[in-house]
Design a protein around this motif. Structure first.
Motif, PDB file in Angstrom:
ATOM      1  N   ILE A  78     -71.619 -30.575 -50.884  1.00 41.47           N
ATOM      2  CA  ILE A  78     -71.145 -30.696 -49.495  1.00 41.47           C
ATOM      3  C   ILE A  78     -72.336 -30.565 -48.559  1.00 41.47           C
ATOM      4  N   TRP A  79     -72.122 -30.988 -47.312  1.00 44.85           N
ATOM      5  CA  TRP A  79     -73.135 -30.864 -46.255  1.00 44.85           C
ATOM      6  C   TRP A  79     -72.439 -30.341 -45.014  1.00 44.85           C
ATOM      7  N   THR A  80     -73.053 -29.393 -44.320  1.00 44.32           N
ATOM      8  CA  THR A  80     -72.429 -28.865 -43.109  1.00 44.32           C
ATOM      9  C   THR A  80     -73.485 -28.474 -42.089  1.00 44.32           C
ATOM     10  N   THR A  81     -73.102 -28.517 -40.813  1.00 47.29           N
ATOM     11  CA  THR A  81     -73.968 -28.054 -39.720  1.00 47.29           C
ATOM     12  C   THR A  81     -73.529 -26.678 -39.225  1.00 47.29           C
ATOM     13  N   THR A  82     -72.554 -26.068 -39.911  1.00 51.15           N
ATOM     14  CA  THR A  82     -72.087 -24.719 -39.541  1.00 51.15           C
ATOM     15  C   THR A  82     -72.135 -23.815 -40.778  1.00 51.15           C
ATOM     16  N   PRO A  83     -73.321 -23.389 -41.192  1.00 47.52           N
ATOM     17  CA  PRO A  83     -73.404 -22.536 -42.382  1.00 47.52           C
ATOM     18  C   PRO A  83     -72.519 -21.294 -42.305  1.00 47.52           C
ATOM     19  N   TRP A  84     -72.289 -20.772 -41.102  1.00 50.87           N
ATOM     20  CA  TRP A  84     -71.493 -19.554 -40.962  1.00 50.87           C
ATOM     21  C   TRP A  84     -70.049 -19.724 -41.423  1.00 50.87           C
ATOM     22  N   THR A  85     -69.596 -20.986 -41.564  1.00 46.82           N
ATOM     23  CA  THR A  85     -68.208 -21.190 -42.015  1.00 46.82           C
ATOM     24  C   THR A  85     -68.071 -21.165 -43.538  1.00 46.82           C
ATOM     25  N   ILE A  86     -69.192 -21.138 -44.289  1.00 44.32           N
ATOM     26  CA  ILE A  86     -69.118 -21.145 -45.759  1.00 44.32           C
ATOM     27  C   ILE A  86     -68.286 -19.969 -46.303  1.00 44.32           C
ATOM     28  N   PRO A  87     -68.422 -18.748 -45.771  1.00 37.16           N
ATOM     29  CA  PRO A  87     -67.583 -17.652 -46.298  1.00 37.16           C
ATOM     30  C   PRO A  87     -66.085 -17.903 -46.129  1.00 37.16           C
ATOM     31  N   GLN A  88     -65.722 -18.852 -45.247  1.00 35.57           N
ATOM     32  CA  GLN A  88     -64.304 -19.137 -45.001  1.00 35.57           C
ATOM     33  C   GLN A  88     -63.827 -20.369 -45.775  1.00 35.57           C
ATOM     34  N   ASN A  89     -64.663 -20.927 -46.656  1.00 34.39           N
ATOM     35  CA  ASN A  89     -64.280 -22.136 -47.386  1.00 34.39           C
ATOM     36  C   ASN A  89     -63.076 -21.891 -48.283  1.00 34.39           C
ATOM     37  N   ARG A  90     -62.138 -22.868 -48.272  1.00 34.99           N
ATOM     38  CA  ARG A  90     -60.957 -22.770 -49.129  1.00 34.99           C
ATOM     39  C   ARG A  90     -60.706 -24.038 -49.927  1.00 34.99           C
TER      40      ARG A  90
END
Length: 972
Positions: free
Chosen positions: A242-254
């Motif tokens: 995956i690729w994201t511009t919001t690393p802080w949301t990784i702990p919330q991945n479902r």
């Protein structure tokens, strides 16, 4: 010693030169306040409300409903543009026969004012949360009231007419009661619900924001490529990237999403640079179109990876993945859950990897995936933008700081991914990112319990003419009930309404109208009895607000006061959120258009007029609100204007020093120049303003003022008995009347479709070209030198009087001060005002197309003569056109006959002129665009009349020395 007693006669006192007290220099900055005071004294606005139709009946109403500005600062140039446009609409509609009402209003609640009070608290070292809510709200109320008084005077200074002594305010007790009542209609019709879903959240302001409160600016974000290991379903050892511009949301991945229509492949790393941490032999799932870019991000060149095979959508859908933090030290099992691979249409292969990291609590697409597939929500992020304190590893770390700067959360997550061996690559990306339009700080999507209005839920309210849901009613209104100016406004609002999610009504603030509802303790939000829906309770709330204002909601014991005797107060909790301020302004149709005697009889405005940004603001919220409570849009027409830019087309900002303050323009030029800038601009696009532009506007104003000054001067001592009937007038006057008849149609049609630029352009061209440069130029001689009872002079003065009546009224909606000054020069009565009259009726019989066509030819031939004389003037052969008596050769017999049917010398302002059908000699002057007309210069024979300055053979042969026949007779 002898002396010559012979003197040249002086006939200056016998010439009827223009006389007027109307000054050439306007002095608008100094004089405009006097007219404002006069209008207030004679009560112009209220007198217009009493005005009857010509038959004695009621005038048809026209209601422009004011979009409320925010009461928190001095006006900027955008405010001036908006209010002047509104004023030109209101005044022109009134003068076209309507009862044109304008009730100005102000938005008083909401975050901007609350933010100002909090700033004052912070400066004093006080904590807002420790202050009594009612006391805090009263400070907000006082702050708003102070700015309303300031802005009211600033708006009035622009010459804007309206009910300034009784505006509407969203913080008035009645308004607050109505807003609460309108909210409770959604409570009762079943569209109100409490939901938990991601909304745009400002960690700085600690509240949810509406779409209209969000603006986009460039922002540099961290970018990361993160592999999720396959743990079940086939493809052992593979990892979905995956690729994201919001690393802080990784702990919330479902979950991880893919698109079944995209072609995917399994790729193996076959080599790597020395500095790379990528594992040779590792296999990754990637969209084929994006694979090269992904490997390049990790510094892997071609030849360092290979595609093993294609991977089908069926294979992908069978996979189960592991969260990248699964099993890491210190996580206490927080991320040891399975991560499903799910299909989603929102996944593209335009950028990224072809797989989308899905955090249902932090994005709308993610949330929709969560709803569809039953993914759990997370509650890891607090109101201040920090992780919850007990979140393993990252607890308490800020995503954004209270100042709106980046906190440590992003970097911490990136580092932890690297420790876990789950960081394939990283980088930075500058892109457009949502910010709060108030604090200017970046926003995040955050899952919070909020109150929503469901816009697709079927309404059982009996108002199904335009649809049975809010969205259907809104789209029907947009397509069928509303006239859009410009027409593109329809598409913009339509696309927004068509795609928008449910309306978030709640804000976690203090200054606003509360969500006047109660929830049952212990009940789930989806339970039928969760919300208390009781008409008697609602009525008690409205009555209390009407009497005491919305502050009463926060007074101890209010819950018991309104619930007692109906339900057990201890069974219910009182909701303490406040309404989105857009709900306040969206409800104004109810307490202004519906409730005020000067509102609209059917509660629907003829026009809403605001800037183009209000497609996502006031136009939008008013549409949603009214469709839920009235069943349709609260307006029949919507006009949108662009933004104001500097002369170079740059957005104005204090930091660039390119702002233009309305008061500065008024101080230098006067409000009429600012109004004229609006009228001369195309408001449908962004408008430029600056020193050079204003100089050009002022020059146009001076030219127009000179035209009006000539009319006033030439009409000195005009007696209605001088008037001539139209059929006794010379052709030139009948041509002017023809032009007036055509202009009457242009002006009325232009004002009706709010084309102020078109109206002013037509009138300015007429005044400066047709009148000053043509008609006045020709008729000066007759006006100055003819006998007072001469037909030419009487005809001209009759026409000048008709011109005065029309130009002053037609221009009055634009140049409110100047036209009043012009009007009062001839109607100086104590209660007189140009703004109390309608546009005069202009007889259609004045139109004469055949005469107009003839005079088009005459004017074309005149241009050739004028051009020929200008050559002689430039060569200093002559000084004035009256020194000439040219020979004009005209090849076209019809044009020749037309010119011979009138005094063409008079038309060309020469002392003599000869017309001939003979071929023009080689040396004749010609104009390429007027074929068949040639002019040969000849000097006028005779002497110069000492009174009219014409050079004629008979000068000196009459009773009065040095005069021509006409002047001799005029002298008696």
């Amino acid at each position: 010693m002898s002396s010559d007693t012979t003197q040249t006669p002086d006939y200056r006192d016998t010439v009827f030169l223009p006389e007027t007290e109307f000054p050439m220099r306007a002095g608008l900055p100094q004089r405009e306040p006097d007219w404002l005071a006069r209008w207030e004294k004679i009560g112009v606005y209220d007198r217009l409300r009493e005005k009857k139709a010509p038959d004695g009946g009621k005038r048809p109403p026209f209601v422009l409903h004011d979009g409320p500005p925010y009461a928190n600062g001095h006006l900027h140039i955008g405010h001036a543009l908006n209010k002047v446009l509104k004023d030109m609409v209101v005044r022109s509609q009134q003068m076209m026969g309507h009862d044109s009402r304008y009730v100005p209003g102000w938005d008083c609640h909401g975050l901007p004012i609350e933010w100002k009070i909090e700033e004052q608290y912070r400066a004093k070292g006080l904590n807002k949360d420790e202050v009594d809510t009612v006391a805090f709200r009263q400070e907000c109320r006082a702050f708003a009231a102070g700015w309303i008084d300031v802005q009211r005077e600033e708006f009035k200074r622009l010459g804007v007419t309206g009910k300034w002594d009784a505006p509407y305010l969203t913080m008035d007790y009645h308004a607050e009661a109505v807003i609460a009542g309108e909210f409770m209609k959604f409570l009762m019709n079943g569209t109100l619900y409490q939901g938990s879903k991601p909304v745009m959240w400002s960690p700085v302001e600690k509240t949810a924001l509406a779409e209209a409160e969000v603006e986009y600016h460039d922002h540099t974000s961290h970018t990361i490529w993160v592999p999720f290991k396959v743990i079940d379903g086939g493809l052992p050892g593979a990892q979905a990237m995956i690729w994201t511009t919001t690393p802080w949301t990784i702990p919330q991945n479902r979950a991880v999403a893919f698109n079944p229509t995209i072609e995917y492949g399994l790729y193996e790393v076959t080599g790597r640079p020395d500095e790379s941490n990528v594992v040779v032999g590792a296999t990754y799932l990637l969209a084929d179109k994006l694979a090269g870019g992904v490997f390049a991000a990790a510094k892997l060149a071609e030849g360092m990876y290979r595609r093993l095979r294609a991977v089908s959508a069926e294979e992908l859908g069978a996979l189960t993945l592991a969260h990248p933090f699964r099993g890491i030290e210190g996580a206490n099992g927080e991320w040891d859950y399975d991560v499903p691979m799910l299909p989603g249409d929102h996944v593209t292969d335009d950028a990224g990897t072809g797989f989308v990291h899905t955090a249902p609590s932090h994005g709308d697409d993610d949330y929709q995936m969560g709803v569809k597939f039953g993914l759990p929500m997370t509650w890891n992020v607090e109101a201040d933008g920090s992780y919850r304190a007990d979140l393993p590893i990252f607890g308490g770390q800020a995503i954004l700081t209270p100042e709106g700067k980046e906190g440590p959360a992003n970097v911490s997550v990136i580092k932890q991914l690297a420790y876990a061996g789950a960081l394939f690559a990283k980088g930075k990306l500058k892109h457009s990112y949502p910010h709060s339009w108030r604090s200017k700080a970046p926003l995040i999507y955050r899952n919070t319990p909020q109150w929503f209005v469901a816009i697709d839920r079927t309404l059982d309210d009996g108002m199904t003419t335009y649809g049975d849901t809010i969205r259907k009613r809104a789209l029907t209104s947009i397509n069928q009930l509303v006239q859009w100016t410009p027409a593109t406004g329809r598409n913009r609002l339509h696309s927004m309404i068509e795609a928008r999610p449910d309306w978030v009504l709640s804000r976690q603030r203090a200054w606003g109208v509360p969500l006047t509802c109660f929830v049952k303790k212990g009940a789930r939000p989806d339970a039928p009895d969760f919300l208390l829906r009781n008409p008697e309770v609602n009525a008690r709330i409205v009555a209390a607000f009407e009497a005491e204002g919305a502050d009463v909601w926060y007074v101890q014991g209010f819950k018991e006061r309104v619930l007692e005797g109906i339900v057990n107060p201890s069974d219910y909790e009182q909701v303490m959120d406040v309404l989105d301020v857009w709900f306040d302004s969206g409800s104004t149709h109810a307490f202004v258009l519906r409730d005020r005697p000067d509102g609209a009889e059917d509660g629907i405005a003829d026009l809403y007029l605001e800037g183009t940004d209000q497609h996502r603001g006031w136009f939008h919220s008013s549409m949603l609100q009214a469709c839920g409570t009235k069943g349709r849009a609260p307006y029949r027409g919507v006009l949108t204007h662009g933004f104001t830019l500097d002369e170079k087309g740059m957005k104005m900002s204090k930091s660039l020093g390119n702002t233009v303050a309305p008061q500065a323009v008024i101080d230098e030029y006067g409000a009429d120049i600012l109004r004229l800038w609006v009228a001369q601009s195309d408001y449908t696009v962004d408008l430029r303003i600056g020193k050079e532009i204003l100089k050009g506007v002022a020059d146009s104003y001076r030219r127009l003022r000179n035209t009006l000054r000539f009319i006033l001067g030439a009409l000195k001592d005009f007696d209605p008995a001088e008037r001539l009937p139209v059929d006794e007038m010379p052709e030139l006057e009948r041509w002017v009347l023809h032009r007036l008849a055509g202009l009457d149609t242009v002006v009325r049609e232009g004002y009706a479709k709010y084309d102020f630029q078109g109206v002013f352009t037509e009138l300015f061209t007429f005044a400066t070209s047709d009148l000053s440069a043509f008609y006045f130029d020709i008729r000066k001689d007759a006006l100055y030198c003819d006998r007072p009872d001469s037909l030419r002079r009487r005809a001209s003065r009759t026409v000048l009087d008709l011109l005065f009546q029309r130009l002053t009224t037609w221009l009055a909606p634009i140049l409110v001060f100047t036209m009043e000054e012009v009007w009062l020069c001839r109607s100086p009565g104590e209660g007189s005002s140009v703004h109390l009259v309608d546009f005069p009726e202009t007889p259609a019989t004045w139109r004469d197309e055949a005469l107009a066509a003839k005079w088009d030819g005459v004017r074309a031939a005149r241009r050739v003569v004028t051009g020929a004389l200008e050559v002689q003037r430039t060569a200093k052969v002559i000084g004035a056109s009256l020194e000439a008596a040219p020979v004009v050769h005209v090849a076209d017999t019809a044009i020749l006959a037309a010119l011979k049917s009138l005094d063409f010398a008079e038309t060309c302002i020469t002392s003599g002129l000869q017309l001939t059908g003979d071929d023009a000699p080689q040396e004749a002057f010609r104009l390429p665009d007027v074929p068949g007309v040639g002019v040969v210069f000849e000097r006028a024979p005779g002497e110069k009349c000492l009174r009219c300055w014409q050079i004629l053979p008979d000068v000196g042969t009459h009773k009065h020395p040095g005069t021509c026949k006409r002047c001799n007779e005029a002298l008696g």
